[in-house]
Design a protein around this motif. Structure first.
Motif, short mmCIF file in Angstrom:
data_model
loop_
_atom_site.label_atom_id
_atom_site.label_comp_id
_atom_site.label_asym_id
_atom_site.label_seq_id
_atom_site.Cartn_x
_atom_site.Cartn_y
_atom_site.Cartn_z
N ILE A 77 0.84 -1.20 0.00
CA ILE A 77 0.00 0.00 0.00
C ILE A 77 0.88 1.25 0.00
CG2 ILE A 77 -1.69 1.32 1.34
CD1 ILE A 77 -2.68 -1.52 2.37
N MET A 78 1.92 1.25 0.81
CA MET A 78 2.83 2.40 0.88
C MET A 78 3.45 2.68 -0.48
SD MET A 78 4.59 1.45 4.55
CE MET A 78 6.06 2.44 4.29
N LYS A 79 3.87 1.65 -1.17
CA LYS A 79 4.47 1.83 -2.50
C LYS A 79 3.46 2.45 -3.45
CE LYS A 79 6.91 -0.57 -6.17
NZ LYS A 79 7.43 -1.84 -6.66
N ALA A 80 2.23 1.94 -3.42
CA ALA A 80 1.18 2.47 -4.30
C ALA A 80 0.86 3.93 -3.99
CB ALA A 80 -0.08 1.61 -4.19
N LYS A 81 1.02 4.34 -2.74
CA LYS A 81 0.68 5.71 -2.31
C LYS A 81 1.90 6.62 -2.24
CE LYS A 81 -3.65 4.61 -1.41
NZ LYS A 81 -4.82 5.23 -1.99
N GLY A 82 3.08 6.10 -2.56
CA GLY A 82 4.29 6.93 -2.55
C GLY A 82 4.82 7.24 -1.15
N ILE A 83 4.55 6.37 -0.20
CA ILE A 83 5.03 6.55 1.17
C ILE A 83 6.33 5.76 1.31
CG2 ILE A 83 4.53 6.19 3.61
CD1 ILE A 83 1.50 6.19 2.80
N PRO A 84 7.43 6.44 1.64
CA PRO A 84 8.71 5.73 1.74
C PRO A 84 8.78 4.85 2.99
CG PRO A 84 8.98 7.99 2.45
CD PRO A 84 7.56 7.86 1.93
N GLY A 85 9.63 3.84 2.91
CA GLY A 85 9.87 2.96 4.05
C GLY A 85 10.28 1.58 3.59
N THR A 86 10.97 0.88 4.48
CA THR A 86 11.45 -0.46 4.17
C THR A 86 10.93 -1.45 5.21
OG1 THR A 86 13.45 -0.24 5.51
CG2 THR A 86 13.60 0.43 3.17
N TYR A 87 11.02 -2.71 4.85
CA TYR A 87 10.64 -3.77 5.78
C TYR A 87 11.45 -3.63 7.07
CZ TYR A 87 9.51 -8.40 7.56
OH TYR A 87 9.06 -9.43 8.35
N GLU A 88 12.76 -3.46 6.93
CA GLU A 88 13.64 -3.36 8.10
C GLU A 88 13.24 -2.19 8.99
OE1 GLU A 88 16.15 -1.00 9.15
OE2 GLU A 88 16.65 -2.30 10.82
N ALA A 152 3.60 4.99 9.23
CA ALA A 152 4.63 5.23 8.22
C ALA A 152 4.35 6.54 7.48
CB ALA A 152 4.70 4.06 7.25
N ASN A 153 3.08 6.83 7.21
CA ASN A 153 2.70 8.08 6.56
C ASN A 153 3.07 9.28 7.44
OD1 ASN A 153 1.55 9.70 4.53
ND2 ASN A 153 -0.51 9.53 5.40
N TYR A 154 2.75 9.17 8.73
CA TYR A 154 3.11 10.22 9.69
C TYR A 154 4.63 10.41 9.72
CZ TYR A 154 4.33 12.21 14.23
OH TYR A 154 4.89 12.96 15.22
N ALA A 155 5.37 9.30 9.85
CA ALA A 155 6.83 9.37 9.91
C ALA A 155 7.42 9.97 8.63
CB ALA A 155 7.42 7.99 10.17
N ALA A 156 6.81 9.67 7.49
CA ALA A 156 7.29 10.24 6.22
C ALA A 156 7.13 11.75 6.23
CB ALA A 156 6.53 9.62 5.05
N HIS A 157 6.01 12.23 6.73
CA HIS A 157 5.77 13.68 6.78
C HIS A 157 6.67 14.37 7.80
CE1 HIS A 157 2.16 12.70 4.47
NE2 HIS A 157 2.20 13.96 4.09
N ARG A 158 6.93 13.71 8.91
CA ARG A 158 7.70 14.33 9.99
C ARG A 158 9.21 14.11 9.88
NH1 ARG A 158 6.32 15.30 16.14
NH2 ARG A 158 8.23 16.42 16.59
#
Length: 169
Positions: A77-88, A152-158
């Motif tokens: 979902i994150m990839k589809a919405k452009g939210i960065p982050g990794t499994y790790e 993850a969305n919050y962390a991406a913004h902050r």
């Protein structure tokens, strides 16, 4: 002969002392590096496997109904919405915040005292969940996939990414 025996004993004692220090140092380092979760979240019950009610917009169907599967669904979902982050990055923060328990709730910190306890895998308070909820996930802060994705969305913004979070956020 007594001098050799004494010297031999002294050498042996030094070796044992060094071994003890190395062992103690390794244990201390392990304790220092182990995330402290004792006060991070109250876990009133054992964590049952909870089915995520999140929609599956990007094909994560078939993902296991466990932490690994929830992270993989969130990443899709994150990839589809452009939210960065990794499994790790997700896994590291989840283990620190809730030890992987989707039912974890912090009833002790300032948020809880103000009536908004942190909940779920990434310990999100309801106002933050509502502000950073990602369409296509359940509208519940305790749903594992919705919780991970909103956090993850919050962390991406902050912070630019959940990968940049290394402590309570």
């Amino acid at each position: 002969m007594t001098a050799i025996t004494a010297a031999s004993r002294l050498t042996r004692l030094r070796n044992l002392a060094v071994t003890g220090l190395v062992t103690t140092g390794a244990a201390a380092a392990a304790l220092t590096l182990t995330p402290a979760t004792a006060h991070a979240a109250e876990t009133p019950k054992a964590a049952p496997a909870i089915a995520s009610k999140a929609a599956d917009p990007a094909g994560a169907k078939g993902a296991a109904n466990n932490l690994d599967g929830w992270i993989k669904q969130s990443l899709t979902i994150m990839k589809a919405k452009g939210i960065p982050g990794t499994y790790e990055g997700l896994h590291r923060n989840i283990m620190r915040e809730s030890s992987g328990n989707p039912n974890a709730q912090n009833n002790y910190d300032v948020n809880a005292k103000n009536g908004t306890p942190s909940k779920g895998l990434l310990q999100v308070i309801d106002p933050t969940f509502k502000a950073f909820h990602v369409a296509g996930t359940a509208n519940s802060s305790t749903d594992p996939v919705a919780n991970i994705t909103a956090a993850a969305n919050y962390a991406a913004h902050r912070y630019g990414s959940i990968d940049n979070v290394n402590s309570a956020y």
